[in-house]
Design an enzyme around this catalytic site. Structure first.
Site, PDB file in Angstrom:
ATOM      1  CE  LYS A  99      72.943 -47.194  16.883  1.00 44.60           C
ATOM      2  NZ  LYS A  99      73.906 -46.425  17.763  1.00 44.60           N
ATOM      3  CB  SER A 100      66.194 -43.401  13.663  1.00 43.30           C
ATOM      4  OG  SER A 100      65.528 -44.473  14.270  1.00 43.30           O
TER       5      SER A 100
ATOM      6  CG  HIS B 115      66.618 -42.261  22.017  1.00 43.64           C
ATOM      7  ND1 HIS B 115      66.733 -41.895  20.690  1.00 43.64           N
ATOM      8  CD2 HIS B 115      67.892 -42.546  22.425  1.00 43.64           C
ATOM      9  CE1 HIS B 115      68.018 -41.960  20.332  1.00 43.64           C
ATOM     10  NE2 HIS B 115      68.731 -42.336  21.353  1.00 43.64           N
TER      11      HIS B 115
ATOM     12  CB  SER C 125      71.991 -49.563  13.216  1.00 35.16           C
ATOM     13  OG  SER C 125      72.815 -48.593  13.789  1.00 35.16           O
TER      14      SER C 125
ATOM     15  N   GLY D  51      76.678 -46.620   7.754  1.00 35.78           N
ATOM     16  CA  GLY D  51      76.088 -45.376   7.259  1.00 35.78           C
ATOM     17  C   GLY D  51      75.446 -45.498   5.892  1.00 35.78           C
TER      18      GLY D  51
HETATM   19  S1  PPS Z   1      72.023 -43.400  18.680  1.00 36.21           S
HETATM   20  O1  PPS Z   1      72.893 -44.288  19.492  1.00 36.21           O
HETATM   21  O2  PPS Z   1      70.603 -43.754  18.836  1.00 36.21           O
HETATM   22  O3  PPS Z   1      72.267 -41.986  18.941  1.00 36.21           O
HETATM   23  O4  PPS Z   1      72.424 -43.749  17.175  1.00 36.21           O
HETATM   24  P1  PPS Z   1      72.011 -42.884  15.909  1.00 36.21           P
HETATM   25  O5  PPS Z   1      72.912 -41.720  15.800  1.00 36.21           O
HETATM   26  O6  PPS Z   1      70.548 -42.654  15.905  1.00 36.21           O
HETATM   27  O7  PPS Z   1      72.266 -43.889  14.704  1.00 36.21           O
HETATM   28  C1  PPS Z   1      73.552 -44.351  14.343  1.00 36.21           C
HETATM   29  C2  PPS Z   1      73.442 -44.766  12.890  1.00 36.21           C
HETATM   30  O8  PPS Z   1      73.448 -43.585  12.060  1.00 36.21           O
HETATM   31  C3  PPS Z   1      74.524 -43.692  11.139  1.00 36.21           C
HETATM   32  N1  PPS Z   1      75.063 -42.363  10.784  1.00 36.21           N
HETATM   33  C4  PPS Z   1      75.177 -41.932   9.516  1.00 36.21           C
HETATM   34  N2  PPS Z   1      74.802 -42.494   8.354  1.00 36.21           N
HETATM   35  C5  PPS Z   1      75.084 -41.796   7.211  1.00 36.21           C
HETATM   36  N3  PPS Z   1      75.699 -40.611   7.189  1.00 36.21           N
HETATM   37  C6  PPS Z   1      76.081 -40.001   8.348  1.00 36.21           C
HETATM   38  N4  PPS Z   1      76.693 -38.820   8.304  1.00 36.21           N
HETATM   39  C7  PPS Z   1      75.804 -40.672   9.585  1.00 36.21           C
HETATM   40  N5  PPS Z   1      76.035 -40.383  10.887  1.00 36.21           N
HETATM   41  C8  PPS Z   1      75.577 -41.429  11.607  1.00 36.21           C
HETATM   42  C9  PPS Z   1      75.531 -44.552  11.885  1.00 36.21           C
HETATM   43  O9  PPS Z   1      76.525 -45.039  11.029  1.00 36.21           O
HETATM   44  C10 PPS Z   1      74.611 -45.627  12.453  1.00 36.21           C
HETATM   45  O10 PPS Z   1      74.082 -46.492  11.463  1.00 36.21           O
HETATM   46  P2  PPS Z   1      74.775 -47.875  11.019  1.00 36.21           P
HETATM   47  O11 PPS Z   1      73.777 -48.531  10.092  1.00 36.21           O
HETATM   48  O12 PPS Z   1      75.004 -48.676  12.261  1.00 36.21           O
HETATM   49  O13 PPS Z   1      76.036 -47.519  10.302  1.00 36.21           O
END
Ligand code: PPS
Length: 304
Positions: free
Chosen positions: A59-60, A116, A146, A267
């Site tokens: 979730k980073s 991870h 998240s 996001g």
């Molecule tokens: S995982 O399951 O570990 O692979 O998840 P991960 O991709 O690391 O994290 C998901 C969070 O990243 C946000 N996200 C984004 N934020 C901003 N812009 C873009 N383009 C973007 N793409 C993915 C996603 O919304 C999750 O965060 P939260 O806070 O839950 O919205």
């Protein structure tokens, strides 16, 4: 949930795997996509000097960075962006599917790999190569929020009993994928030994162009203004939310039920403020200070 450990058999059905847990080196991993064999294989993986390894605590911003890296190497040819899911473009090394996916990677790109796993699992294998490592970190309060929501939609993770319990588990580091603190300190403690670049979710959010340029330089792949524009356009939250190649809508409901919440959820930076009570915030700050206070690490997020 049923726990398995080093002695357990690999031959479990899909349904059994969905509710199982693999305990590896004291850390719990969802048994749905991990096995003792797949975890062990990752630790002994032979890196090539040209490999690029994206490392994150869940979730980073993993998916976001997978998209950025694919865009950097596709050099304007957007076929993979529109036709290949993120897990096939930059597969997770520790997952069961990896042994197959790694053989399917585009041979005209460097291998893009994701993990991870904690640093101690991969450090030895990485030290034998010049592979580039991108460590992506995010404010742990936003990671926690998240991850909490992700537990509600992922069929391979248990439903959290309460947000309060989830905070406690996160601070103790006993949740899935282990301790955020150990993950960040472990990997960033290897900065002198490995070819490692630290990138944060916050800087990609606040200064996307500068961050993408920094990545291009680190990867030996400098970008022109037009390439930057194409990358920026295809890694926005709105573009990615609509793209089935990165929004996980290809997965069936029993694996990810997005009627209960979206994978690309908010996001944003600082969403934790809408979740934490003042007491939870105080508790978090005490542990954060104890764990990170003398780490010498400097991040662009504020804890208040
Ligand atoms: S995982 O399951 O570990 O692979 O998840 P991960 O991709 O690391 O994290 C998901 C969070 O990243 C946000 N996200 C984004 N934020 C901003 N812009 C873009 N383009 C973007 N793409 C993915 C996603 O919304 C999750 O965060 P939260 O806070 O839950 O919205």
């Amino acid at each position: 949930m049923q726990e398995r450990n080093a002695g357990a058999s690999a031959s479990a059905s899909m349904n059994e795997r969905m509710n199982s847990v693999e305990v590896f080196d004291g850390i719990r991993f969802p048994g749905f996509m991990h096995s003792q064999e797949s975890l062990r294989a990752a630790c002994g993986f032979q890196f090539k000097d040209t490999d690029i390894l994206l490392v994150t605590f869940p979730k980073s911003g993993t998916t976001w960075m997978q998209q950025v890296l694919s865009l950097i190497f596709c050099e304007g040819c957007l076929w993979p962006i529109h036709h290949l899911p993120n897990w096939a473009r930059a597969p997770w090394m520790e997952q069961i599917s990896f042994s197959h996916l790694v053989t399917q990677l585009n041979t005209s790109w460097p291998r893009l790999l994701t993990t991870h796993l904690p640093a101690k699992a991969l450090a030895a294998a990485l030290r034998t190569s010049k592979a580039r490592v991108i460590y992506m970190a995010r404010n742990p309060k936003d990671v926690l929020v998240s991850f909490y929501h992700f537990h509600k939609i992922a069929g391979f993770l248990p439903d959290p009993s309460s947000f309060e319990d989830f905070v406690d588990e996160f601070l103790k580091g006993t949740g899935f994928f282990g301790s955020w603190f150990d993950h960040v300190k472990g990997w960033l403690g290897l900065q002198q030994d490995l070819n490692l670049l630290l990138v944060t979710y916050e800087e990609l959010y606040q200064e996307p162009r500068a961050t993408i340029r920094k990545l291009g330089e680190f990867l030996g792949h400098p970008l022109g203004p037009q390439e930057e524009a194409v990358i920026l356009k295809h890694c926005t939250f709105s573009f990615m939310s609509q793209s089935s190649m990165v929004n996980y809508s290809l997965l069936p409901k029993d694996i990810m039920d997005q009627s209960r919440g979206k994978f690309l959820r908010k996001g944003v930076v600082g969403n934790w403020k809408e979740h934490f009570t003042p007491e939870q915030d105080e508790k978090f700050n005490v542990v954060y200070k104890a764990q990170m206070g003398d780490s010498g690490l400097c991040f662009p997020w504020t804890m208040d």
